[in-house]
Design a protein around this motif. Structure first.
Motif, mmCIF file in Angstrom:
data_model
loop_
_atom_site.group_PDB
_atom_site.id
_atom_site.type_symbol
_atom_site.label_atom_id
_atom_site.label_comp_id
_atom_site.label_asym_id
_atom_site.label_seq_id
_atom_site.Cartn_x
_atom_site.Cartn_y
_atom_site.Cartn_z
ATOM 1 N N LYS A 65 0.527 -1.709 0.290
ATOM 2 C CA LYS A 65 -0.086 -0.238 0.169
ATOM 3 C C LYS A 65 0.874 0.656 -0.368
ATOM 4 O O LYS A 65 -0.389 2.626 0.083
ATOM 5 N N GLY A 66 2.109 1.184 -0.196
ATOM 6 C CA GLY A 66 3.210 2.530 -0.351
ATOM 7 C C GLY A 66 3.743 2.717 1.559
ATOM 8 O O GLY A 66 3.671 3.896 1.300
ATOM 9 N N MET A 67 2.869 2.299 2.208
ATOM 10 C CA MET A 67 3.321 2.209 3.651
ATOM 11 C C MET A 67 4.662 2.105 3.756
ATOM 12 O O MET A 67 4.795 1.442 3.973
ATOM 13 N N LEU A 127 8.438 -8.538 9.861
ATOM 14 C CA LEU A 127 8.886 -8.079 8.755
ATOM 15 C C LEU A 127 7.779 -9.603 8.039
ATOM 16 O O LEU A 127 6.763 -9.246 6.689
ATOM 17 N N ALA A 128 8.457 -10.656 7.952
ATOM 18 C CA ALA A 128 7.878 -11.589 7.512
ATOM 19 C C ALA A 128 6.607 -12.274 8.197
ATOM 20 O O ALA A 128 5.571 -12.631 6.988
ATOM 21 N N ARG A 129 5.490 -11.580 9.000
ATOM 22 C CA ARG A 129 4.493 -11.389 9.598
ATOM 23 C C ARG A 129 3.666 -10.467 8.746
ATOM 24 O O ARG A 129 2.500 -10.869 8.424
ATOM 25 N N MET A 130 3.920 -9.731 8.508
ATOM 26 C CA MET A 130 3.396 -8.666 6.788
ATOM 27 C C MET A 130 3.702 -9.019 5.800
ATOM 28 O O MET A 130 3.804 -7.965 4.373
#
Length: 114
Positions: free
Chosen positions: A23-25, A42-45
């Motif tokens: 989303k560009g965040m 980061l892996a969870r995201m």
């Protein structure tokens, strides 16, 4: 700089570019030092790749020097150098190799601000 998959990350590595989601965040800023917790987050995201400072991860093939990359490029283009368009393409790629190398050298130099 080196683009690396999350499974190769280790605590202490430093981001060369911000991590941005779909989303560009911005999730992490440039210069962030990775921790085990942050790598897991980061892996969870669903982040799959990050760009690190320097070349901290051995990716199999040895990293070629600037001169080796330029020589290889010249060899690949030598049979089409009578074509002005191909000559311009080779020149542009050579400039990109030089600029990338200079950018990496600047990143590796410590700040001289007092």
């Amino acid at each position: 700089m080196q683009k690396v998959s999350l499974d190769k990350l280790k605590p202490g590595m430093v981001l060369a570019k911000p991590v941005i989601n779909e989303k560009g965040m911005a999730l992490c800023a440039e210069g962030t030092e990775l921790s085990a917790t942050l790598i897991q987050r980061l892996a969870r995201m669903n982040v799959s790749m990050v760009t690190l400072k320097g070349h901290p991860v051995e990716m199999g093939a040895p990293v070629k020097t600037r001169d080796e990359r330029v020589a290889e490029l010249e060899q690949r283009f030598e049979h089409v150098m009578d074509n002005p368009i191909m000559e311009k393409i080779q020149s542009a790629i050579t400039k990109a190799i030089m600029a990338e190398d200079e950018e990496e050298e600047e990143e590796e130099m410590p700040d001289e601000q007092g």
